[in-house]
Design an enzyme around this catalytic site. Structure first.
Site, PDB file in Angstrom:
ATOM      1  N   ASP A   1     -10.159  23.138   8.692  1.00 35.41           N
ATOM      2  CA  ASP A   1      -9.859  21.802   8.153  1.00 35.41           C
ATOM      3  C   ASP A   1      -8.893  21.111   9.112  1.00 35.41           C
ATOM      4  O   ASP A   1      -7.720  21.451   9.192  1.00 35.41           O
ATOM      5  CB  ASP A   1      -9.226  21.983   6.761  1.00 35.41           C
ATOM      6  CG  ASP A   1      -8.950  20.645   6.104  1.00 35.41           C
ATOM      7  OD1 ASP A   1      -9.134  19.605   6.772  1.00 35.41           O
ATOM      8  OD2 ASP A   1      -8.560  20.649   4.930  1.00 35.41           O
TER       9      ASP A   1
ATOM     10  N   THR B   1     -19.215  17.900  -2.254  1.00 36.26           N
ATOM     11  CA  THR B   1     -18.661  19.181  -2.752  1.00 36.26           C
ATOM     12  C   THR B   1     -17.157  19.068  -3.003  1.00 36.26           C
ATOM     13  O   THR B   1     -16.620  19.738  -3.862  1.00 36.26           O
ATOM     14  CB  THR B   1     -18.892  20.292  -1.728  1.00 36.26           C
ATOM     15  OG1 THR B   1     -18.226  19.947  -0.506  1.00 36.26           O
ATOM     16  CG2 THR B   1     -20.377  20.481  -1.454  1.00 36.26           C
TER      17      THR B   1
ATOM     18  N   PHE C   1     -15.747  20.213   4.595  1.00 37.06           N
ATOM     19  CA  PHE C   1     -15.524  19.342   3.434  1.00 37.06           C
ATOM     20  C   PHE C   1     -16.574  18.239   3.406  1.00 37.06           C
ATOM     21  O   PHE C   1     -16.868  17.629   4.428  1.00 37.06           O
ATOM     22  CB  PHE C   1     -14.123  18.715   3.555  1.00 37.06           C
ATOM     23  CG  PHE C   1     -13.799  17.780   2.441  1.00 37.06           C
ATOM     24  CD1 PHE C   1     -13.178  18.247   1.296  1.00 37.06           C
ATOM     25  CD2 PHE C   1     -14.110  16.423   2.533  1.00 37.06           C
ATOM     26  CE1 PHE C   1     -12.874  17.378   0.259  1.00 37.06           C
ATOM     27  CE2 PHE C   1     -13.814  15.561   1.493  1.00 37.06           C
ATOM     28  CZ  PHE C   1     -13.194  16.039   0.355  1.00 37.06           C
TER      29      PHE C   1
ATOM     30  N   MET D   1     -14.829  20.234  -1.392  1.00 36.68           N
ATOM     31  CA  MET D   1     -14.045  21.424  -1.060  1.00 36.68           C
ATOM     32  C   MET D   1     -14.505  21.969   0.284  1.00 36.68           C
ATOM     33  O   MET D   1     -15.576  21.630   0.787  1.00 36.68           O
ATOM     34  CB  MET D   1     -14.150  22.469  -2.158  1.00 36.68           C
ATOM     35  CG  MET D   1     -15.558  22.838  -2.549  1.00 36.68           C
ATOM     36  SD  MET D   1     -15.532  23.978  -3.938  1.00 36.68           S
ATOM     37  CE  MET D   1     -17.243  24.387  -4.026  1.00 36.68           C
TER      38      MET D   1
ATOM     39  N   ALA E   1     -17.949  14.825   0.835  1.00 30.72           N
ATOM     40  CA  ALA E   1     -17.566  14.010  -0.312  1.00 30.72           C
ATOM     41  C   ALA E   1     -18.243  14.503  -1.583  1.00 30.72           C
ATOM     42  O   ALA E   1     -17.747  14.281  -2.689  1.00 30.72           O
ATOM     43  CB  ALA E   1     -17.920  12.550  -0.055  1.00 30.72           C
TER      44      ALA E   1
ATOM     45  N   ASP F   1      -5.973  -3.929   5.920  1.00 28.33           N
ATOM     46  CA  ASP F   1      -6.669  -3.789   7.192  1.00 28.33           C
ATOM     47  C   ASP F   1      -8.184  -3.697   7.040  1.00 28.33           C
ATOM     48  O   ASP F   1      -8.914  -4.040   7.951  1.00 28.33           O
ATOM     49  CB  ASP F   1      -6.136  -2.578   7.979  1.00 28.33           C
ATOM     50  CG  ASP F   1      -6.170  -1.307   7.152  1.00 28.33           C
ATOM     51  OD1 ASP F   1      -6.691  -1.344   6.015  1.00 28.33           O
ATOM     52  OD2 ASP F   1      -5.673  -0.284   7.632  1.00 28.33           O
TER      53      ASP F   1
ATOM     54  N   ASP G   1       0.856  -1.184   0.000  1.00 27.74           N
ATOM     55  CA  ASP G   1       0.000   0.000   0.000  1.00 27.74           C
ATOM     56  C   ASP G   1       0.887   1.227   0.000  1.00 27.74           C
ATOM     57  O   ASP G   1       1.871   1.276   0.729  1.00 27.74           O
ATOM     58  CB  ASP G   1      -0.875   0.004   1.251  1.00 27.74           C
ATOM     59  CG  ASP G   1      -2.149  -0.777   1.026  1.00 27.74           C
ATOM     60  OD1 ASP G   1      -2.624  -0.783  -0.131  1.00 27.74           O
ATOM     61  OD2 ASP G   1      -2.651  -1.376   1.986  1.00 27.74           O
TER      62      ASP G   1
END
Lengths: 682, 551
Positions: A342, A380, A376, A382, A378, A517, A305
């Protein structure tokens, strides 16, 4: 060689071995003399029979020589058992501390109607729901279905810092025996009592359900065959010797046989296997089968990963690229403002960058009383803030461009070019806009772990291909891959892609190792030859993999491969050593047996051993002592450093092949110097 | 020209010719066994026998075909030996007795060619249609089995190993017959006889002597080419009618080494890696060169009064060949499964004779019998890879095939068979009056005679140390058992191994794979071969040749 490269090399740490453990394991070694146990290792079983035969012979016609041989043959068997006992003893200690964690706790069973009743932990079954509150020991393995809690997992991982577990997502699994430190959770039990994670751990480290691995079985067959050949050769020698008027006694024939059959590797073989599992435990990795450890040595493709293995966990703001005509300070201000709310590591790194590169004082959200913060999502993609007449937005390029167009603004080609350039370089571009104006781009960069490229180069020399798995787009992925030096990339990877890649590699005859995981990693983990599940992962992932990393450190896959290789090398080296030993033993025993009838054979006594009896006894004693001498090596494993197969072979042949040829000449001679002083022997 | 210079030039010529032919000859054999085309004669043969030449066989079927063919061959040859006087061209000879017939039939079918009879006691037809025919078939069986093993290594994910009948027929029609024919003519040209009559010659003493004749050249060529070794005459290749000159001697050595030394190339071709074949060839060559050198050195040693007077161990050797070329022949015949002799091995020095026993003890792999030498060496390579492969930190694989429990079990069983037969046989012989009473010598030399006989039979060599009255029920039966099991048990294991390898996928080669084409591996394989044989045979050798040589 510098210290750095030594640390970087996948060099396996050796587990602790204390000479005192030889003594403490002695009772266990004696218990293992049970023939039902001995018959599992054909080589040592033959030695056991030889010991019994010589003891009977010594009883019938007692002599110092016969008794000495009998005693040393018994010691040979006991030393072999000692190797096993010491190896198992180390696991027993760990098992004891795990048992301490597995107290029989009471559980509060939550019935469907919401009533709570007290039941014993051992009476829980799959699907039961239990409630745990701060201070409770979790009664069994399960998934959190309600709530969030901080949990002390030190009983299992040895890590004292508490971890957060919450319902839903990939962090919902809890392990029986761990302790809830705060809050209240409802757990759905996923394992029957007796087969919980901690139960399996105990069984594993104790070696109680240890089965022979495929390669171990194959090697055992070879050793058994060699034993049969020597049994035939020695048995056939008796009539030949009788014909030659040099009749041999059962004691001498038994001594010759035991010296010739591969006792050294026969005695240490299972200890090597146990120690290999144990070494993984030292690295906080639990192998759920010995087969997986062996497979680790064979792995030729590693699926890694990107995040956490190749790069540091999070991207960091690396650079600000202003749009044409925009002052970089203005961009920095806007970027900082848009990132204040954020709390993701990426967002914080923007604030840090603005502070460090542009001297902007870090402001607090509370400073802006009239600001409206936009989080934020998922959808938009932003975030930003409406403040003081400005609408500052920061986010994925496409989303921000669309938003700017909505506001009636246009996006210049220079900014689009910048965005593309950052993507192509492996970075993540975040576009900052103020209403209709695009201010510029934040360059978020993946930080490739230090030294990782060298490790991949080593893997390549070992013939192992590395494939980076990432959800990034192909351009981004390729750029990081290049920096890290991996051989291939699986970009925009879905769990199905991973599974398909593993199947493709396996169809080509390659063995694949991976870490994972999440629940959606489970099919791939199950398909991989070596699937290391992170301990923080879901129970589905842990169930699917054949190893669990208690530290949840994906880079450890490289250590797992090294341990697997070391295990196989130790086996091969000690086999070579064992067989090479026989040459010297022939030179000791054959002349001693027949020199009376054929005085010319004295020429072969190149070690100039004291007498026939002392020569034979010395060979037997050497044969027994070498087992004890090699127990530490068997448990620690042969030193392993990543290099090409040809180099590895040359080195090990030199040490264990040539060494095995020479060492007994010296050892037997030294023992003979002492033994020949004994009256009745010398 | 001195004897030594002649010998040196002969050995040089031998090596040069073998080096020159092994590539084209090996490639030719690879084409023979890979071709999909059947010639008209072959089609007719298949139709007559009633086999489908295009059927691809699974290993049990391939094995069953080998066994059925071989058992039928034993029965046919036995019948022929027993009914000899009623057949044409019987030449007035009696039928062979039952036990000796059984021994001889098994001996020739197993490519051993142990002879407890003297060749002069057989009629022409039995020699030509009985023994010589088996010389062809038994050689072709060995080659078919190794080809099946090679296919096992080369093919992937299949249970098919080819067609035994096709491999058998092609081996005879396309390889053995043409070459044997050419060299029969060559040998005739250089003085080997080919007739149906006895010759009367004047002796030095002025008297007359009747010398038996016969169709010798036609049998001589396949005797060596097929690493069979059964002589037309009792004296085998020491007889002037079988091997008249140093040149025919050289040709015969060349013939017995030609196929075994070329098969590694065939192997390399068929597995698609010529260098793998070259590594096997190099191992065989090194072992051959060392063994030849040691034997020559032992025979040239000047220990003992008689030897010092003669300058070398000349007893039992033909002066026309000289000591060195007798020793080269002796080493080559015991390193292959030929067993033809041009000198009496019983008369070798203790160490020289011990070397010959040890050569056979190696399992006849350097270069070994036709087919059997290569499959023996490949089994040893598998064991070597298994041990050394672990030392590079991977579970072992050879040519991309994983060596797991089943493969190692079969390889181990293969390696167990011949030493067990040889040592148990020797042990029983030395423990019984029936075994000991045949010995013409006492002491260690007598022991060497028995050890030699059982080692020779178990390894399907067929040469004799002599000095042993082998035509007794004990030895006829005991050695027949050793020959039969020594031939077919290994074949069972090899074909099972081939089947288990063919069914596997190929693991791709990486830098982590143990390279099996480098000098490192060649050295390792040679050492493993010598050490395995040495460890097993050393105690017995210590009481025989070593005890004798050191006294």
């Amino acid at each position: 060689m510098s210290t750095v490269s030594v640390q970087d090399a996948p060099q396996v740490k050796s587990g602790a071995f204390s000479p005192a453990s030889l003594l403490t394991s002695l009772p266990a070694a004696l218990r293992k003399l049970d023939p039902r146990n001995m018959v599992k290792t054909p080589v040592m079983f033959v030695v056991l029979v030889g010991s019994i035969v010589t003891t009977v012979a010594a009883l019938l016609t007692p002599s110092v020589f016969a008794w000495s041989i009998a005693v040393w043959l018994w010691l040979t068997v006991i030393f072999a058992n000692l190797a096993d006992a010491v190896a198992e003893g180390r696991g027993k200690a760990q098992a004891a501390s795990l048992r301490a964690a597995k107290r029989d706790s009471m559980a509060r069973l939550l019935a469907a109607d919401g009533t709570i009743s007290e039941v014993r932990g051992v009476d829980l079954h799959i699907g039961d729901r239990v409630v745990c509150e701060a201070g409770d020991v979790i009664p069994g393995d399960g998934d959190i279905v309600e709530g969030l809690a901080s949990i002390d997992e030190s009983a299992i991982t040895g890590e004292s810092a508490p971890v957060i577990r919450e319902s839903g997502g990939d962090r919902c699994a809890v392990t029986g025996g761990t302790k809830v430190l705060s809050d209240r959770i409802v757990i759905s039990i996923t394992a029957e009592p007796g087969s919980t994670f901690i139960d399996r751990m105990i069984a594993l480290v104790e070696g109680s359900d240890r089965r022979k691995t495929p390669n171990e079985i194959a090697l055992n067959i070879l050793l058994a065959s060699l034993t049969i050949v020597f049994l035939v050769a020695v048995t056939a020698l008796a009539p030949l010797a009788n014909y030659s008027d040099a009749p041999t006694s059962l004691v001498v024939l038994s001594a010759l046989l035991v010296c010739l059959i591969p006792t050294t590797i026969g005695a240490l073989l299972s200890a090597i296997g146990i120690a290999g599992m144990d070494r993984l435990v030292q690295h906080n990795v639990l192998a759920l089968s010995g087969r997986a450890v062996e497979a680790a040595g064979d792995v030729s493709t590693l699926l890694l990963d990107k995040t956490g293995t190749i790069t540091l966990g999070n991207r960091q703001a690396h650079e600000l690229v202003p749009a044409p005509g925009v002052d970089i300070i203005e961009l920095a201000h806007a970027a900082q403002l848009a990132s204040l709310a954020d709390t993701t590591p990426e967002g914080r790194s923007v604030v840090v960058l603005c502070k460090e590169q542009f001297g902007l004082r870090a402001q607090e959200v509370q400073d802006f009383t009239d600001a409206q913060w936009i989080g934020f999502t998922a959808q938009t993609r932003m975030s930003g803030v409406d403040h003081d007449g400005h609408q500052v937005r920061k986010g994925a390029a496409g989303s921000v461009f669309a938003w700017v167009a909505e506001q009636g603004g246009t996006v210049g080609t220079e900014v689009v070019n910048d965005v593309d350039a950052i993507s192509a370089a492996g970075g993540t571009p975040l576009v900052v806009a103020d209403g209709q104006r695009v201010l510029g781009v934040i360059y978020l960069k993946d930080i490739v772990k230090e030294g990782i490229a060298e490790r991949f180069a080593q893997l390549r020399r070992m013939g192992i291909r590395t494939v980076m798995v990432t959800g990034d787009n192909p351009a981004t992925a390729r750029a990081i891959a290049e920096e890290a030096g991996v051989d291939d990339v699986l970009a925009e990877a879905t769990p199905e892609d991973k599974l398909a890649l593993i199947k493709k590699e396996q169809a080509g005859g390659r063995l694949v190792a991976m870490t994972g995981d999440g629940t959606n990693d489970a099919p791939a983990l199950a398909q991989a030859d070596v699937g290391v599940a992170m301990s923080t992962g879901t129970s589905a992932a842990k169930e699917a993999g054949n190893m669990v990393d208690l530290d949840s450190n994906p880079t450890k896959l490289l250590d797992v491969v090294a341990i697997g290789k070391q295990l196989l090398i130790t086996r091969g080296s000690l086999t070579t050593f064992s067989i090479a030993n026989d040459v010297a033993k022939y030179f000791a025993i054959l002349p001693a047996m027949f020199v009376v009838v054929f005085p010319g054979l004295e020429t072969l006594n190149i070690m100039r051993l004291g007498s026939s009896n002392s020569a034979i006894l010395s060979a037997v004693i050497f044969n027994a002592l070498v087992i004890v001498a090699l127990i530490p090596l068997a448990l620690r494993g042969v030193r392993y450093r990543a290099s090409t197969s040809a180099q590895l072979l040359s080195r090990n042949l030199l040490i264990y092949g040539l060494g095995g040829l020479v060492a007994p000449f010296i050892g037997i001679k030294l023992i003979d110097l002492v033994v020949s002083q004994i009256p009745g022997i010398g | 020209m001195t004897g030594w210079l002649a010998a040196a030039l002969s050995i040089f010529a031998l090596v040069v010719v073998l080096a020159a032919i092994h590539v084209p000859f090996g490639d030719y054999m690879a084409r023979v066994y890979s071709s999909t085309h059947h010639s008209r004669l072959e089609r007719v043969t298949y139709r007559v026998v009633g086999v489908d030449p295009d059927a691809d066989q699974r290993w049990p079927v391939y094995l069953r075909s080998v066994l059925i063919f071989s058992v039928l061959s034993v029965v046919a040859l036995y019948a022929m030996l027993r009914l000899a006087p009623m057949l044409p061209l019987a030449n007035g000879k009696d039928a062979m007795l039952p036990m000796q017939s059984l021994n001889t039939a098994i001996s020739f079918v197993t490519n051993t060619n142990w002879q407890s009879y003297s060749g002069e006691s057989l009629g022409y037809l039995v020699q030509m249609a009985g023994l010589a025919v088996q010389n062809f078939w038994s050689a072709a069986v060995g080659m078919a089995v190794v080809v099946a093993l090679i296919r096992g290594l080369a093919r992937t994910n299949t249970d098919r190993l080819g067609n035994f009948w096709v491999d058998l027929v092609r081996g005879v029609y396309r390889i053995l017959l043409p070459i044997a024919f050419v060299f029969a003519v060559v040998l005739m040209v250089f003085g080997v006889i080919q007739n149906f009559s006895d010759t009367t010659v004047a002796t030095l003493g002025g008297g007359e002597q009747l010398l038996p004749g016969g169709p010798v050249a036609s049998q001589e060529a396949i005797k060596d080419l097929g690493t069979n070794g059964g002589g037309f005459f009792n004296a085998n290749s020491a007889h002037p009618f079988e091997n008249p000159t140093p040149l025919t001697n050289l040709i015969e050595i060349l013939l017995l080494l030609a196929i075994p030394f070329s098969l590694p190339r065939t192997f390399g071709r068929m597995v698609g890696q010529v260098r793998q074949g070259f590594a096997i060839l190099a191992t065989m060559t090194i072992l051959w060169a060392i063994s030849v050198s040691l034997t020559v050195a032992a025979e040239n040693a000047h220990a003992g009064v008689a030897l010092q007077a003669a300058g070398a161990a000349t007893e039992g050797k033909e002066l026309r060949f000289g000591v060195p070329m007798s020793a080269v022949f002796g080493a080559s015949t015991t390193l292959t499964s030929t067993g033809s002799v041009n000198s009496m091995h019983d008369s070798y020095t203790p160490f020289g004779g011990g070397m010959l026993i040890f050569n056979m003890g190696l399992g006849e792999v350097a270069p070994g019998g036709v087919g059997s030498g290569l499959y023996g060496m490949l089994v040893l390579a598998i064991v070597t890879v298994f041990i050394s492969g672990l030392m590079v930190g991977r579970t072992p694989e050879y040519l991309g095939k994983k060596l797991g429990a089943r493969q190692i079990k079969l390889a181990s069983l293969y390696i167990l068979v011949t030493p067990t037969l040889a040592l148990v046989g020797t042990g029983i012989a030395m423990a019984t009056e029936a075994g000991r009473s045949s010995m013409l010598n006492s002491g260690p030399h007598g022991l060497s005679e028995v050890l030699y006989a059982f080692t020779s039979a178990s390894n399907n060599n067929g040469s004799a140390f002599a000095g042993l009255s082998a035509n007794t029920d004990f030895y006829n039966i005991g050695l027949a058992v050793a020959m039969f099991l020594g031939r077919f048990l290994p074949i069972i294991f090899v074909l099972a191994l081939a089947g288990s390898l063919a069914s596997q996928a190929k693991v791709p080669e990486t830098d982590g794979t143990l390279p099996t084409h480098r000098p490192q591996f060649v050295g390792l394989l040679a050492v493993v071969t010598v050490v395995l044989a040495g460890l097993v045979y050393l105690p017995a050798l210590a009481l025989g040749p070593i005890a004798e040589g050191l006294s």
